[in-house]
Design an enzyme around this catalytic site. Structure first.
Site, PDB file in Angstrom:
ATOM      1  N   ASP A  33       4.657   1.370 -74.139  1.00  0.00           N
ATOM      2  CA  ASP A  33       5.756   2.277 -73.796  1.00  0.00           C
ATOM      3  C   ASP A  33       5.265   3.454 -72.957  1.00  0.00           C
ATOM      4  OD1 ASP A  33       7.154   0.679 -75.541  1.00  0.00           O
ATOM      5  OD2 ASP A  33       7.766   2.290 -76.889  1.00  0.00           O
ATOM      6  N   ASP A  34       6.170   3.993 -72.158  1.00  0.00           N
ATOM      7  CA  ASP A  34       6.041   5.319 -71.523  1.00  0.00           C
ATOM      8  C   ASP A  34       5.295   5.349 -70.191  1.00  0.00           C
ATOM      9  OD1 ASP A  34       7.388   6.150 -73.761  1.00  0.00           O
ATOM     10  OD2 ASP A  34       5.771   7.389 -74.576  1.00  0.00           O
ATOM     11  N   HIS A  84      12.998   1.812 -70.687  1.00  0.00           N
ATOM     12  CA  HIS A  84      12.764   2.829 -71.731  1.00  0.00           C
ATOM     13  C   HIS A  84      13.406   4.148 -71.293  1.00  0.00           C
ATOM     14  CE1 HIS A  84      10.805   4.248 -75.327  1.00  0.00           C
ATOM     15  NE2 HIS A  84       9.912   5.001 -74.726  1.00  0.00           N
ATOM     16  N   HIS A  88      13.066   9.569 -70.710  1.00  0.00           N
ATOM     17  CA  HIS A  88      12.720   9.649 -72.135  1.00  0.00           C
ATOM     18  C   HIS A  88      13.702  10.545 -72.892  1.00  0.00           C
ATOM     19  CE1 HIS A  88       9.908   9.279 -75.594  1.00  0.00           C
ATOM     20  NE2 HIS A  88       9.588   8.172 -74.954  1.00  0.00           N
ATOM     21  N   HIS A 172       1.131   2.660 -76.428  1.00  0.00           N
ATOM     22  CA  HIS A 172       1.638   3.528 -75.364  1.00  0.00           C
ATOM     23  C   HIS A 172       0.605   3.622 -74.257  1.00  0.00           C
ATOM     24  CE1 HIS A 172       4.045   4.586 -78.842  1.00  0.00           C
ATOM     25  NE2 HIS A 172       4.957   5.073 -78.012  1.00  0.00           N
TER      26      HIS A 172
END
Ligand SMILES: [Zn+2]
Length: 212
Positions: A33-34, A84, A88, A172
């Site tokens: 993620d991210d 995603h 955020h 991540h």
């Protein structure tokens, strides 16, 4: 802090959430993620390539915008892409229209039918709207790699002890997680490979989005 236990309102929507793939016969599903993040995502891709492992990257579209070359490489190397959001966003603090706009805008970069809400949290209304277009993908193994209070060894052991056929593992590819990730990922890939399991990308046929 990610909310591990599903909020009560999620429960009636379980059929639209993927936590793992219980019928999977050979694969596990690593997710990142991210990213994409300079210095981290390329290193992750190198590690995955060494093991011929495929994964799913739940990208932040603002990072894709900043790092288009890295994103291109993720796609080119056969990994799956998930949405995603663009920025955020915190669902529970964001007006639903604004939330959905952020996700739609993100998808103009990402082109995917998989969505993972930031912080693993979303309101019921946002959830309903998102699931018209996306399958929500959560996880059954949270590495905690982003936590500075968890040691690299602990992250590694937790993932290795808990990963099983069909698991979805969250890492991540972010600067915050880098220290833990650099220690854990090669060891996790070693351990998974040693059991004979294969790291696969998450692919959901579009027609199945409102089924199962
Ligand atoms: Zn995130």
């Amino acid at each position: 802090m990610i909310n591990l236990s599903p909020p009560r309102f999620f429960q009636r929507f379980f059929k639209n959430i993927i936590w793992n793939f219980p019928d999977e016969k050979e694969g596990v599903f690593l997710t990142f993620d991210d990213g994409p993040t300079q210095g981290v995502t390329p290193w992750v891709l190198d590690q995955l390539a060494r093991y011929n492992a495929k994964a799913t990257f739940f990208c932040l579209a603002k990072n894709v915008e900043m790092n288009p070359d890295i994103f291109e490489r993720v796609v080119r190397e056969g990994h799956a892409i998930g949405n995603h959001s663009y920025s955020h966003i915190k669902g529970w603090r964001t007006d639903t229209t604004q939330y959905i706009q952020d996700v739609i805008y993100a998808n103009s970069f990402l082109h995917t039918n998989l969505y993972r809400p930031p912080y693993g949290r979303i309101t019921a209304r946002q959830f309903r709207l998102i699931t018209y277009q996306y399958k929500i993908v959560l996880w059954d193994v949270l590495s905690m790699d982003y936590s500075r209070r968890v040691s690299p060894k602990k992250v590694t052991k937790f993932v290795i002890d808990n990963v099983k056929l069909g698991s979805i593992v969250v890492f991540h590819d972010s600067l915050k997680a880098e220290r833990n990730l650099r220690y854990a990922l090669p060891r996790v890939l070693d351990a998974i490979t040693a059991t004979g399991m294969v790291c696969k990308p998450i692919v959901i046929p579009r027609k199945n989005i409102r089924e199962s």
